[in-house]
Design a protein around this motif. Structure first.
Motif, PDB file in Angstrom:
ATOM      1  N   SER A  46      30.326 -74.812  43.790  1.00 28.32           N
ATOM      2  CA  SER A  46      30.011 -75.417  42.500  1.00 28.32           C
ATOM      3  C   SER A  46      29.043 -74.552  41.703  1.00 28.32           C
ATOM      4  O   SER A  46      28.987 -74.652  40.481  1.00 28.32           O
ATOM      5  CB  SER A  46      29.407 -76.809  42.687  1.00 28.32           C
ATOM      6  OG  SER A  46      28.119 -76.697  43.281  1.00 28.32           O
ATOM      7  N   GLY A  47      28.268 -73.718  42.392  1.00 32.47           N
ATOM      8  CA  GLY A  47      27.344 -72.823  41.704  1.00 32.47           C
ATOM      9  C   GLY A  47      26.178 -73.504  41.038  1.00 32.47           C
ATOM     10  O   GLY A  47      25.459 -72.882  40.263  1.00 32.47           O
ATOM     11  N   GLU A  48      25.955 -74.786  41.345  1.00 32.09           N
ATOM     12  CA  GLU A  48      24.920 -75.512  40.606  1.00 32.09           C
ATOM     13  C   GLU A  48      23.514 -75.167  41.041  1.00 32.09           C
ATOM     14  O   GLU A  48      22.573 -75.363  40.284  1.00 32.09           O
ATOM     15  CB  GLU A  48      25.155 -77.013  40.740  1.00 32.09           C
ATOM     16  CG  GLU A  48      26.375 -77.489  39.985  1.00 32.09           C
ATOM     17  CD  GLU A  48      26.588 -78.977  40.102  1.00 32.09           C
ATOM     18  OE1 GLU A  48      27.403 -79.517  39.355  1.00 32.09           O
ATOM     19  OE2 GLU A  48      25.927 -79.590  40.958  1.00 32.09           O
ATOM     20  N   THR A  49      23.328 -74.698  42.245  1.00 29.14           N
ATOM     21  CA  THR A  49      21.998 -74.302  42.709  1.00 29.14           C
ATOM     22  C   THR A  49      22.111 -72.965  43.412  1.00 29.14           C
ATOM     23  O   THR A  49      23.000 -72.775  44.236  1.00 29.14           O
ATOM     24  CB  THR A  49      21.429 -75.343  43.692  1.00 29.14           C
ATOM     25  OG1 THR A  49      21.419 -76.621  43.055  1.00 29.14           O
ATOM     26  CG2 THR A  49      20.016 -74.979  44.095  1.00 29.14           C
ATOM     27  N   GLN A  50      21.241 -72.057  43.074  1.00 32.00           N
ATOM     28  CA  GLN A  50      21.230 -70.754  43.723  1.00 32.00           C
ATOM     29  C   GLN A  50      20.019 -70.654  44.648  1.00 32.00           C
ATOM     30  O   GLN A  50      18.940 -71.170  44.340  1.00 32.00           O
ATOM     31  CB  GLN A  50      21.191 -69.639  42.676  1.00 32.00           C
ATOM     32  CG  GLN A  50      22.462 -69.577  41.843  1.00 32.00           C
ATOM     33  CD  GLN A  50      22.506 -68.391  40.908  1.00 32.00           C
ATOM     34  OE1 GLN A  50      21.670 -67.511  40.946  1.00 32.00           O
ATOM     35  NE2 GLN A  50      23.528 -68.362  40.060  1.00 32.00           N
ATOM     36  N   TYR A  51      20.225 -69.962  45.763  1.00 30.12           N
ATOM     37  CA  TYR A  51      19.185 -69.780  46.777  1.00 30.12           C
ATOM     38  C   TYR A  51      18.859 -68.294  46.826  1.00 30.12           C
ATOM     39  O   TYR A  51      19.747 -67.465  47.018  1.00 30.12           O
ATOM     40  CB  TYR A  51      19.684 -70.284  48.126  1.00 30.12           C
ATOM     41  CG  TYR A  51      20.026 -71.751  48.108  1.00 30.12           C
ATOM     42  CD1 TYR A  51      21.292 -72.177  47.733  1.00 30.12           C
ATOM     43  CD2 TYR A  51      19.070 -72.707  48.423  1.00 30.12           C
ATOM     44  CE1 TYR A  51      21.609 -73.521  47.672  1.00 30.12           C
ATOM     45  CE2 TYR A  51      19.384 -74.065  48.381  1.00 30.12           C
ATOM     46  CZ  TYR A  51      20.650 -74.456  47.998  1.00 30.12           C
ATOM     47  OH  TYR A  51      20.955 -75.785  47.939  1.00 30.12           O
ATOM     48  N   PHE A  52      17.583 -67.992  46.684  1.00 29.11           N
ATOM     49  CA  PHE A  52      17.154 -66.609  46.526  1.00 29.11           C
ATOM     50  C   PHE A  52      16.565 -66.029  47.805  1.00 29.11           C
ATOM     51  O   PHE A  52      15.931 -66.736  48.597  1.00 29.11           O
ATOM     52  CB  PHE A  52      16.102 -66.514  45.421  1.00 29.11           C
ATOM     53  CG  PHE A  52      16.667 -66.644  44.042  1.00 29.11           C
ATOM     54  CD1 PHE A  52      16.940 -67.883  43.504  1.00 29.11           C
ATOM     55  CD2 PHE A  52      16.948 -65.515  43.284  1.00 29.11           C
ATOM     56  CE1 PHE A  52      17.479 -68.006  42.234  1.00 29.11           C
ATOM     57  CE2 PHE A  52      17.482 -65.623  42.011  1.00 29.11           C
ATOM     58  CZ  PHE A  52      17.737 -66.870  41.476  1.00 29.11           C
ATOM     59  N   GLY A  53      16.751 -64.723  47.943  1.00 27.94           N
ATOM     60  CA  GLY A  53      16.051 -63.980  48.978  1.00 27.94           C
ATOM     61  C   GLY A  53      14.624 -63.702  48.557  1.00 27.94           C
ATOM     62  O   GLY A  53      14.222 -64.040  47.442  1.00 27.94           O
ATOM     63  N   PHE A  98      32.185 -63.786  43.599  1.00 29.01           N
ATOM     64  CA  PHE A  98      32.542 -65.157  43.955  1.00 29.01           C
ATOM     65  C   PHE A  98      33.263 -65.236  45.297  1.00 29.01           C
ATOM     66  O   PHE A  98      33.413 -66.318  45.854  1.00 29.01           O
ATOM     67  CB  PHE A  98      33.381 -65.801  42.852  1.00 29.01           C
ATOM     68  CG  PHE A  98      32.581 -66.238  41.659  1.00 29.01           C
ATOM     69  CD1 PHE A  98      33.210 -66.780  40.554  1.00 29.01           C
ATOM     70  CD2 PHE A  98      31.202 -66.127  41.632  1.00 29.01           C
ATOM     71  CE1 PHE A  98      32.478 -67.195  39.441  1.00 29.01           C
ATOM     72  CE2 PHE A  98      30.455 -66.532  40.531  1.00 29.01           C
ATOM     73  CZ  PHE A  98      31.104 -67.075  39.436  1.00 29.01           C
ATOM     74  N   LEU A 122      20.851 -60.921  35.344  1.00 27.79           N
ATOM     75  CA  LEU A 122      21.942 -60.754  36.292  1.00 27.79           C
ATOM     76  C   LEU A 122      22.511 -59.345  36.207  1.00 27.79           C
ATOM     77  O   LEU A 122      22.885 -58.871  35.130  1.00 27.79           O
ATOM     78  CB  LEU A 122      23.028 -61.793  35.997  1.00 27.79           C
ATOM     79  CG  LEU A 122      24.210 -61.850  36.935  1.00 27.79           C
ATOM     80  CD1 LEU A 122      23.764 -62.239  38.350  1.00 27.79           C
ATOM     81  CD2 LEU A 122      25.236 -62.857  36.410  1.00 27.79           C
ATOM     82  N   TYR A 132      19.969 -59.913  40.944  1.00 24.84           N
ATOM     83  CA  TYR A 132      19.154 -60.016  39.741  1.00 24.84           C
ATOM     84  C   TYR A 132      18.030 -58.983  39.810  1.00 24.84           C
ATOM     85  O   TYR A 132      17.615 -58.573  40.877  1.00 24.84           O
ATOM     86  CB  TYR A 132      18.476 -61.390  39.653  1.00 24.84           C
ATOM     87  CG  TYR A 132      19.369 -62.564  39.400  1.00 24.84           C
ATOM     88  CD1 TYR A 132      19.937 -63.273  40.452  1.00 24.84           C
ATOM     89  CD2 TYR A 132      19.617 -63.005  38.105  1.00 24.84           C
ATOM     90  CE1 TYR A 132      20.740 -64.391  40.221  1.00 24.84           C
ATOM     91  CE2 TYR A 132      20.412 -64.121  37.856  1.00 24.84           C
ATOM     92  CZ  TYR A 132      20.968 -64.804  38.920  1.00 24.84           C
ATOM     93  OH  TYR A 132      21.752 -65.912  38.691  1.00 24.84           O
ATOM     94  N   TYR A 145      27.698 -59.995  40.202  1.00 24.91           N
ATOM     95  CA  TYR A 145      27.929 -61.172  41.005  1.00 24.91           C
ATOM     96  C   TYR A 145      29.317 -61.116  41.637  1.00 24.91           C
ATOM     97  O   TYR A 145      30.199 -60.404  41.164  1.00 24.91           O
ATOM     98  CB  TYR A 145      27.732 -62.464  40.203  1.00 24.91           C
ATOM     99  CG  TYR A 145      28.667 -62.640  39.018  1.00 24.91           C
ATOM    100  CD1 TYR A 145      28.389 -62.006  37.808  1.00 24.91           C
ATOM    101  CD2 TYR A 145      29.769 -63.478  39.093  1.00 24.91           C
ATOM    102  CE1 TYR A 145      29.213 -62.186  36.711  1.00 24.91           C
ATOM    103  CE2 TYR A 145      30.592 -63.665  38.004  1.00 24.91           C
ATOM    104  CZ  TYR A 145      30.305 -63.019  36.802  1.00 24.91           C
ATOM    105  OH  TYR A 145      31.136 -63.211  35.721  1.00 24.91           O
ATOM    106  N   LEU A 185      14.617 -63.349  34.971  1.00 23.23           N
ATOM    107  CA  LEU A 185      15.606 -62.803  35.899  1.00 23.23           C
ATOM    108  C   LEU A 185      16.877 -62.477  35.128  1.00 23.23           C
ATOM    109  O   LEU A 185      17.420 -63.333  34.436  1.00 23.23           O
ATOM    110  CB  LEU A 185      15.907 -63.830  36.988  1.00 23.23           C
ATOM    111  CG  LEU A 185      14.752 -64.139  37.928  1.00 23.23           C
ATOM    112  CD1 LEU A 185      14.909 -65.522  38.520  1.00 23.23           C
ATOM    113  CD2 LEU A 185      14.687 -63.105  39.025  1.00 23.23           C
TER     114      LEU A 185
END
Lengths: 111, 112
Positions: B97-104, B50, B45, B35, B48, B43
């Motif tokens: 599931s992609g429901e929560t993303q964790y960012f750097g 998968f 995109l 992003y 991406y 943000l």
């Protein structure tokens, strides 16, 4: 045109009071909503989420409300603390597709 | 140690230069994202992935390319940097599931 809107770029609240951050969306296909919190020099961190089959989700001091008919969600923080001062992003997505983020609201909690 | 790391954290470059931003994750996630954040725009995109063999364009992929070297590594390249690519860049990961993303932590890029 932005599909996820946060019309207040900033918000100031006194410590101990309630903070209410608002988010509006236009895409009726969105079925999952999230709030992220971002401190300076750090990446966004997940805060709380809600599925479109619910109208409320609560986690400690944080509650998210969803009004599907109005395409509106809000994040309530009670009581607000100085450590809550950050930028809050609303995000939404249709299941299986990508997130759409709002522009963010900067919350300042004043001691 | 951080679950999602990005290098470099800050970079200044000149117009026309090639630059690569790197992302590594230890969360074991298959899905990775790039992003960019601009003031007032949230943000957006860029690309991406998968899994290792899957690369997809996001909302604003023009001027960017990516490489998924391994499950844990996802790099973003600017082949010929231009000033309007000055922004804060974030890598993120998510589970199936992609429901929560964790960012750097982000890379702040300035193109002169």
């Amino acid at each position: 045109d932005q599909q996820v809107k946060q019309n207040s770029p900033s918000l100031s609240v006194q410590e101990g009071r309630i903070s209410i951050l608002n988010c509006d969306y236009t895409n009726s296909m969105f079925d999952y909503f999230l709030w992220y919190k971002k401190y300076p020099a750090e990446g966004p961190t997940f805060l709380i989420s809600i599925s479109s089959i619910k109208d409320k989700n609560e986690d400690g001091r944080f509650t998210v409300f969803l009004n599907k008919s109005a395409k509106h969600l809000s994040l309530h923080i009670v009581p607000s603390q100085p450590g809550d001062s950050a930028v809050y992003f609303c995000a939404a997505y249709p299941y299986g597709q990508n997130f759409v983020f709002g522009p963010g609201t900067r919350l300042s909690v004043l001691p | 140690d951080a679950d999602v790391t990005q290098t470099p954290r800050n970079r200044i470059t000149k117009t026309g230069k090639r630059i690569m931003l790197e992302c590594s994750q230890t969360k074991g996630h298959d899905r990775m994202y790039w992003y960019r954040q601009d003031p007032g725009l949230g943000l957006r995109l860029i690309y991406y992935s998968f899994d290792v063999k899957d690369i997809n364009k996001g909302e604003i992929s023009d001027g960017y390319s990516v490489s998924r070297q391994a499950q844990a590594k996802f790099s973003l390249s600017l082949e010929s940097a231009i000033p309007n690519q000055t922004a804060l860049y974030f890598c993120a990961t998510s589970g199936f599931s992609g429901e929560t993303q964790y960012f750097g932590p982000g890379t702040r890029l300035l193109v002169l």
